[in-house]
Write an enzyme that holds these catalytic residues in place. Structure first.
Site, PDB file in Angstrom:
ATOM      1  N   GLY A 143       0.833  -1.200   0.000  1.00 43.20           N
ATOM      2  CA  GLY A 143       0.000   0.000   0.000  1.00 43.20           C
ATOM      3  C   GLY A 143       0.869   1.252   0.000  1.00 43.20           C
ATOM      4  CB  THR A 144       3.351   2.495   2.480  1.00 47.96           C
ATOM      5  OG1 THR A 144       2.396   2.206   3.496  1.00 47.96           O
ATOM      6  CG2 THR A 144       4.019   3.815   2.779  1.00 47.96           C
ATOM      7  CG  ASN A 227      16.105  -6.171   0.642  1.00 51.24           C
ATOM      8  OD1 ASN A 227      15.388  -6.514  -0.304  1.00 51.24           O
ATOM      9  ND2 ASN A 227      15.621  -6.005   1.867  1.00 51.24           N
ATOM     10  CD  GLU A 253      25.405  10.238 -21.341  1.00 53.23           C
ATOM     11  OE1 GLU A 253      26.323  10.078 -22.141  1.00 53.23           O
ATOM     12  OE2 GLU A 253      25.575  10.428 -20.127  1.00 53.23           O
TER      13      GLU A 253
HETATM   14  N1  LIG Z   1      12.835  -7.533  -1.996  1.00 60.67           N
HETATM   15  C1  LIG Z   1      12.079  -7.260  -0.950  1.00 60.67           C
HETATM   16  N2  LIG Z   1      10.748  -7.360  -1.031  1.00 60.67           N
HETATM   17  C2  LIG Z   1      10.019  -7.048   0.053  1.00 60.67           C
HETATM   18  C3  LIG Z   1      10.613  -6.661   1.280  1.00 60.67           C
HETATM   19  N3  LIG Z   1       9.611  -6.422   2.170  1.00 60.67           N
HETATM   20  C4  LIG Z   1       8.451  -6.656   1.514  1.00 60.67           C
HETATM   21  N4  LIG Z   1       8.690  -7.043   0.234  1.00 60.67           N
HETATM   22  C5  LIG Z   1       7.707  -7.339  -0.828  1.00 60.67           C
HETATM   23  O1  LIG Z   1       6.934  -6.156  -0.980  1.00 60.67           O
HETATM   24  C6  LIG Z   1       5.557  -6.461  -1.146  1.00 60.67           C
HETATM   25  C7  LIG Z   1       4.781  -5.879   0.024  1.00 60.67           C
HETATM   26  O2  LIG Z   1       5.092  -4.544   0.135  1.00 60.67           O
HETATM   27  P1  LIG Z   1       5.688  -3.819   1.435  1.00 60.67           P
HETATM   28  O3  LIG Z   1       6.904  -3.064   0.996  1.00 60.67           O
HETATM   29  O4  LIG Z   1       5.839  -4.764   2.562  1.00 60.67           O
HETATM   30  O5  LIG Z   1       4.501  -2.847   1.760  1.00 60.67           O
HETATM   31  P2  LIG Z   1       4.551  -1.324   2.160  1.00 60.67           P
HETATM   32  O6  LIG Z   1       5.093  -0.515   1.039  1.00 60.67           O
HETATM   33  O7  LIG Z   1       5.241  -1.166   3.484  1.00 60.67           O
HETATM   34  O8  LIG Z   1       3.009  -0.996   2.245  1.00 60.67           O
HETATM   35  P3  LIG Z   1       1.910  -1.374   3.338  1.00 60.67           P
HETATM   36  O9  LIG Z   1       1.058  -2.378   2.645  1.00 60.67           O
HETATM   37  O10 LIG Z   1       1.224  -0.088   3.562  1.00 60.67           O
HETATM   38  O11 LIG Z   1       2.610  -1.894   4.563  1.00 60.67           O
HETATM   39  C8  LIG Z   1       5.476  -7.963  -1.196  1.00 60.67           C
HETATM   40  O12 LIG Z   1       5.512  -8.360  -2.552  1.00 60.67           O
HETATM   41  C9  LIG Z   1       6.721  -8.418  -0.457  1.00 60.67           C
HETATM   42  O13 LIG Z   1       7.154  -9.670  -0.909  1.00 60.67           O
HETATM   43  C10 LIG Z   1      12.026  -6.572   1.335  1.00 60.67           C
HETATM   44  O14 LIG Z   1      12.653  -6.237   2.335  1.00 60.67           O
HETATM   45  N5  LIG Z   1      12.696  -6.868   0.196  1.00 60.67           N
HETATM   46 MG   LIG Z   2       4.424  -1.445   5.425  1.00 63.33          MG
END
Ligand SMILES: Nc1nc2c(ncn2[C@@H]2O[C@H](COP(=O)(O)OP(=O)(O)OP(=O)(O)O)[C@@H](O)[C@H]2O)c(=O)[nH]1
Ligand SMILES: [Mg+2]
Length: 439
Positions: A143-144, A227, A253
């Site tokens: 979401g965020t 990551n 570029e």
């Molecule tokens: N590569 C990677 N993917 C992540 C990580 N944390 C969450 N994800 C992926 O990101 C997606 C979920 O998004 P998040 O980044 O957890 O969500 P957010 O942006 O914090 O948004 P909210 O839903 O509001 O909590 C899923 O597809 C997860 O597998 C991370 O540390 N690394």
């Molecule tokens: Mg979150």
């Protein structure tokens, strides 16, 4: 030297931010307490100004901003190993959660901290002499990350018109999905990215897990390991911007070489050789080896096979003691064995850059430092498979109106879904057209 400001939004964005701090402090010889202690001849103090700001007292602060609506990740990084490189000016924390809903993050919870985020950005921009642009890090399905990330990107297009915006976006994995609304969030996020981003490098966790498991032999990889691969890729993409050299490749570029069609800005990236640290001494790679490996589907950070699709453009960034003749010979050899398929019948869309310095490998990454390596950035019709996956999953929910009321009550109008979905369909159609034409 130009500056780059990193914008980390949501959980994935912030977690990747920590890996980026690890990678970039290592590369530039900045200690965890913010002092400059060069590790090797690459880390000249001048090169670190792209990513770090030097205060009057001589200590370095990261040009990185961390925005989230949940406090966990922000608190973690505030107390973490790199806390001395950050101050309260580097963080904005929301007052209410997004409940995983894109529209709530974009229109309600995110909107309420928008001015604080813009103000934090303005302060970072003020510390730059010649800003190149912004590097966003976020997930597409959160979401965020999606909602607040795209809202900020839209505002930056107005406030910093002419500055480039590169997104590093974690796309939903083909078969790993932690949230039932991820396809809806992703559809909305991609649709906004089409409208406001200059370049997007796509990653998916399935492809990254596979690299860690199959190529680097890590038995139980976790987000932290994934990551580090993303941070390493961004380091390779921005290397010439940070360290200079004859192939200094700006975002302008990269965009002009790789994005000839405005909507088709979704790139995939590969690296070779993916060699585990403990096997470093067993292999002696040739330019031909690393070139062939870089185009193997297993070397890509997105689950798509670009050799089965058509290339729109590709940049090959070699590192190490390599000459252009060897690189061109390796490409000709590959082309003979299995010809590259281009969207138009010409082969001028492969651009070769050579950086004489070897890639700088973070010692925690499990990856071997090799004398030569290759990092690619490809614009390929193959990326349409991950876009179509989102679009199909979205439609299977939307056709039953599943979860739609969660979004409509939270800042969106029901008509907007169709309109946003049409953007994705138009993108998919463009890829199909390019696949069909010019055979
Ligand atoms: N590569 C990677 N993917 C992540 C990580 N944390 C969450 N994800 C992926 O990101 C997606 C979920 O998004 P998040 O980044 O957890 O969500 P957010 O942006 O914090 O948004 P909210 O839903 O509001 O909590 C899923 O597809 C997860 O597998 C991370 O540390 N690394
Ligand atoms: Mg979150």
């Amino acid at each position: 030297m130009k500056e780059l400001i990193s914008i980390h939004v949501g959980q994935a964005g912030i977690n990747i931010g920590e890996a980026c701090l690890e990678q970039f402090t290592y590369e530039h010889g900045i200690t965890q307490s913010g002092t400059f202690e060069p590790q090797d001849n690459l880390s000249s103090s001048n090169s670190c100004h792209t990513m770090f700001h030097e205060s009057e007292s001589g200590s370095f602060n990261a040009r990185s901003l961390f925005f989230d609506l949940d406090q966990d990740k922000i608190n973690h990084i505030k107390k973490g190993s790199y806390k001395s490189l950050l101050s309260s000016e580097n963080f904005v924390l929301g007052k209410e959660s997004s409940s995983d809903i894109f529209s709530r993050a974009r229109c309600i919870a995110g909107h309420s901290i928008l001015n604080e985020c813009l103000e934090a950005t303005r302060k970072q921009v003020e510390k730059c002499d010649s800003l190149e642009g912004f590097i966003f890090y976020h997930s597409v399905g959160g979401g965020t990350g999606g909602g607040l990330g795209t809202l900020l990107c839209e505002h930056f297009s107005i406030d910093y018109n002419g500055k480039y915006k590169l997104s590093n976006a974690v796309f939903p994995s083909p078969d790993i999905s932690p949230s039932c609304v991820e396809p809806i969030n992703s559809m909305l996020c991609i649709s906004y990215m089409i409208e406001n981003n200059d370049l997007t490098i796509c990653y998916d966790n399935k492809a990254l897990y596979r690299i860690l498991y199959e190529e680097l032999y890590q038995e139980c990889p976790i987000y932290e390991d994934i990551n580090r691969l993303i941070a390493f890729n961004v380091a390779n993409v921005t290397r010439s911007m940070r360290f200079g050299g004859e192939n200094n490749c700006s975002f302008r570029e990269i965009k002009s070489k790789l994005v000839p069609y405005p909507m088709l800005l979704f790139l995939t990236s590969s690296y070779s050789p993916w060699t585990p640290k403990e096997k470093a001494y067993y292999y002696n790679y040739s330019v031909k080896d690393i070139t062939c490996q870089a185009f193997n589907p297993n070397s890509f950070m997105t689950s798509c096979d670009i050799r089965q699709s058509k290339l729109i453009a590709c940049s090959l960034n070699y590192s190490g003691n390599i000459n252009y003749t060897d690189a061109n010979n390796a490409l000709s050899y590959m082309n003979l064995e299995s010809p590259f398929k281009f969207v138009e019948n010409e082969s001028k869309k492969l651009s070769v850059n050579i950086n004489p310095h070897t890639s700088i490998v973070n010692p925690y990454s499990g990856l071997a430092k090799t004398s030569i390596s290759l990092s690619t950035l490809c614009n390929s019709t193959g990326i349409s498979s991950i876009i179509s996956l989102v679009s199909n999953k979205f439609m299977s929910l939307y056709s039953k109106r599943a979860y739609v009321h969660w979004f409509v009550g939270e800042g969106m109008e029901s008509g907007e879904f169709r309109y946003k979905y049409e953007n994705l369909r138009a993108l998919e159609r463009d890829y199909v057209e390019l696949e069909k034409n010019h055979d």
